[in-house]
Design a protein around this motif. Sequence first.
Motif, PDB file in Angstrom:
ATOM      1  N   LEU A  65       0.854  -1.185   0.000  1.00  0.00           N
ATOM      2  CA  LEU A  65       0.000   0.000   0.000  1.00  0.00           C
ATOM      3  C   LEU A  65       0.891   1.237   0.000  1.00  0.00           C
ATOM      4  O   LEU A  65       1.749   1.393   0.869  1.00  0.00           O
ATOM      5  CB  LEU A  65      -0.911   0.008   1.232  1.00  0.00           C
ATOM      6  N   PHE A  66       0.680   2.109  -0.971  1.00  0.00           N
ATOM      7  CA  PHE A  66       1.503   3.304  -1.172  1.00  0.00           C
ATOM      8  C   PHE A  66       0.627   4.519  -0.855  1.00  0.00           C
ATOM      9  O   PHE A  66      -0.195   4.920  -1.664  1.00  0.00           O
ATOM     10  CB  PHE A  66       1.985   3.326  -2.628  1.00  0.00           C
ATOM     11  N   PHE A  67       0.796   5.082   0.346  1.00  0.00           N
ATOM     12  CA  PHE A  67       0.034   6.271   0.745  1.00  0.00           C
ATOM     13  C   PHE A  67       0.770   7.514   0.250  1.00  0.00           C
ATOM     14  O   PHE A  67       1.957   7.711   0.535  1.00  0.00           O
ATOM     15  CB  PHE A  67      -0.126   6.320   2.261  1.00  0.00           C
ATOM     16  N   HIS A  68       0.057   8.364  -0.464  1.00  0.00           N
ATOM     17  CA  HIS A  68       0.664   9.553  -1.056  1.00  0.00           C
ATOM     18  C   HIS A  68      -0.288  10.737  -0.907  1.00  0.00           C
ATOM     19  O   HIS A  68      -1.407  10.603  -0.403  1.00  0.00           O
ATOM     20  CB  HIS A  68       0.966   9.303  -2.539  1.00  0.00           C
ATOM     21  N   GLN A  69       0.148  11.910  -1.359  1.00  0.00           N
ATOM     22  CA  GLN A  69      -0.715  13.089  -1.421  1.00  0.00           C
ATOM     23  C   GLN A  69      -0.223  13.997  -2.538  1.00  0.00           C
ATOM     24  O   GLN A  69       0.931  13.913  -2.969  1.00  0.00           O
ATOM     25  CB  GLN A  69      -0.743  13.842  -0.089  1.00  0.00           C
ATOM     26  N   ASP A  70      -1.100  14.868  -2.990  1.00  0.00           N
ATOM     27  CA  ASP A  70      -0.766  15.767  -4.089  1.00  0.00           C
ATOM     28  C   ASP A  70       0.376  16.697  -3.694  1.00  0.00           C
ATOM     29  O   ASP A  70       0.409  17.219  -2.570  1.00  0.00           O
ATOM     30  CB  ASP A  70      -1.988  16.606  -4.481  1.00  0.00           C
ATOM     31  N   ASN A 102      -4.553   7.802  -1.772  1.00  0.00           N
ATOM     32  CA  ASN A 102      -4.412   9.226  -1.462  1.00  0.00           C
ATOM     33  C   ASN A 102      -4.849   9.453  -0.018  1.00  0.00           C
ATOM     34  O   ASN A 102      -6.010   9.230   0.321  1.00  0.00           O
ATOM     35  CB  ASN A 102      -5.277  10.050  -2.416  1.00  0.00           C
ATOM     36  N   MET A 103      -3.937   9.902   0.819  1.00  0.00           N
ATOM     37  CA  MET A 103      -4.275  10.027   2.243  1.00  0.00           C
ATOM     38  C   MET A 103      -5.362  11.061   2.516  1.00  0.00           C
ATOM     39  O   MET A 103      -5.920  11.092   3.614  1.00  0.00           O
ATOM     40  CB  MET A 103      -3.033  10.337   3.077  1.00  0.00           C
ATOM     41  N   TRP A 104      -5.693  11.891   1.534  1.00  0.00           N
ATOM     42  CA  TRP A 104      -6.792  12.851   1.675  1.00  0.00           C
ATOM     43  C   TRP A 104      -7.943  12.523   0.729  1.00  0.00           C
ATOM     44  O   TRP A 104      -8.864  13.323   0.564  1.00  0.00           O
ATOM     45  CB  TRP A 104      -6.303  14.271   1.399  1.00  0.00           C
ATOM     46  N   GLY A 105      -7.908  11.338   0.106  1.00  0.00           N
ATOM     47  CA  GLY A 105      -8.886  10.991  -0.911  1.00  0.00           C
ATOM     48  C   GLY A 105     -10.230  10.562  -0.340  1.00  0.00           C
ATOM     49  O   GLY A 105     -10.372  10.221   0.836  1.00  0.00           O
ATOM     50  N   ASP A 106     -11.236  10.551  -1.229  1.00  0.00           N
ATOM     51  CA  ASP A 106     -12.604  10.211  -0.834  1.00  0.00           C
ATOM     52  C   ASP A 106     -13.104   8.913  -1.453  1.00  0.00           C
ATOM     53  O   ASP A 106     -14.283   8.580  -1.311  1.00  0.00           O
ATOM     54  CB  ASP A 106     -13.559  11.356  -1.217  1.00  0.00           C
ATOM     55  N   THR A 131       4.061  11.202   4.020  1.00  0.00           N
ATOM     56  CA  THR A 131       3.980  10.586   2.695  1.00  0.00           C
ATOM     57  C   THR A 131       5.344  10.707   2.038  1.00  0.00           C
ATOM     58  O   THR A 131       6.007  11.734   2.177  1.00  0.00           O
ATOM     59  CB  THR A 131       2.913  11.265   1.809  1.00  0.00           C
ATOM     60  N   PRO A 132       5.790   9.625   1.359  1.00  0.00           N
ATOM     61  CA  PRO A 132       5.067   8.363   1.237  1.00  0.00           C
ATOM     62  C   PRO A 132       5.153   7.528   2.505  1.00  0.00           C
ATOM     63  O   PRO A 132       6.158   7.577   3.209  1.00  0.00           O
ATOM     64  CB  PRO A 132       5.809   7.657   0.107  1.00  0.00           C
ATOM     65  N   THR A 133       4.090   6.795   2.797  1.00  0.00           N
ATOM     66  CA  THR A 133       4.130   5.714   3.780  1.00  0.00           C
ATOM     67  C   THR A 133       3.810   4.428   3.036  1.00  0.00           C
ATOM     68  O   THR A 133       2.843   4.371   2.271  1.00  0.00           O
ATOM     69  CB  THR A 133       3.122   5.951   4.916  1.00  0.00           C
ATOM     70  N   LEU A 134       4.641   3.411   3.233  1.00  0.00           N
ATOM     71  CA  LEU A 134       4.471   2.136   2.552  1.00  0.00           C
ATOM     72  C   LEU A 134       4.162   1.050   3.570  1.00  0.00           C
ATOM     73  O   LEU A 134       4.890   0.896   4.558  1.00  0.00           O
ATOM     74  CB  LEU A 134       5.733   1.757   1.776  1.00  0.00           C
TER      75      LEU A 134
END
Length: 342
Positions: A65-70, A102-106, A131-134
């Motif tokens: 799982l690759f947590f990211h943000q814009d 996306n850690m802020w995604g819906d 971010t990133p958190t893997l």
Amino acid sequence: MLDSYLLRAWLVLLMLLVGATAAAESEGRFLGARETVYPDWFKNSFLDIREDVAEAQESGRRVMLFFHQDGCPYCNLLVERNLSQREIEQQVRRQLDVIGINMWGDRTVVDLNGQEQTEKSFSAALRVQFTPTLLFLDEAGQVILRLNGYIPPARFKLALDYVAGRLEQQMSYRDYLATHQAGTAEGPGLRVQPFFMAPPHDLSLVQEPLAVFFEQSDCPACNRLHDELLSDPEIRQLVGRTHAVQLDMWADTPIITPAGERTTARQWAQKLAINYAPSVVLFDPQSGEVIRSEAFFKRFHTASIFDYLLSGAYKTEPSFQRYLSARVEHIREQGRDVDIWQ
């Protein structure tokens, strides 16, 4: 009479426009954000984690799982520096199903318990602070390994080898790294700083915010910490407001932890799951660990991690990323630029 009224109205509107323009011009710039084009070979998942784990198992792979943000420059670095290397890309594609979140995604995520939640609530539940958190998952969906923040290619490759080789069944990740990285038996000693407290260390007596620097000798990343970050005036000032302690993460240095436990630096590092040098763990004497830095960060994020502790912001804002956004806006409102990649 009417013309006079209209004239005054136009003058008021003009003053408001001038004031708004001046305010906009005086606001500091935001620099350093980088947009990332994620590889098209990432799995096009429906975000049912149970199904993803089962499908990966059927094909002899595991889930990452690759947590990211814009705008995240560290996510960009992971993609453009790590995943762009042929050996790393081929290994990831062969052995892992990579799922971007996306850690802020819906978007809706179905977790391992079958519960539906949004990407941002899923991220919050897993305490994703950077971010990133893997997160690397085993065949039962349990977390084998967690990487908080960006790590350079060589260390990233070690993580891939550990997960893909299913070595968690034989040894801890910490022990695995100890056999593949430079230890402390040889080489130069630790780099000292004037704000590090001298031993002996009884941390149960410390009443002010506590910063514990876990390092090792013969450590290029530790040298970078000292040369690029601890030489920065703002960071030095922030660290100087803490009770700062430097420990060799592999040494048998006696220490009393904040909880009053008599142990050694090596044993405490193991208990705290300190895998990398350097790692910096920040404590509130009353409530325990607040946050830690165990990855590659530049000046702004490093200063912000210390300010998060010292300002007490963690008491009302459990999300470090939300605090970070508020800090950026506060600095810019003062007319100062913010460069998150300097």
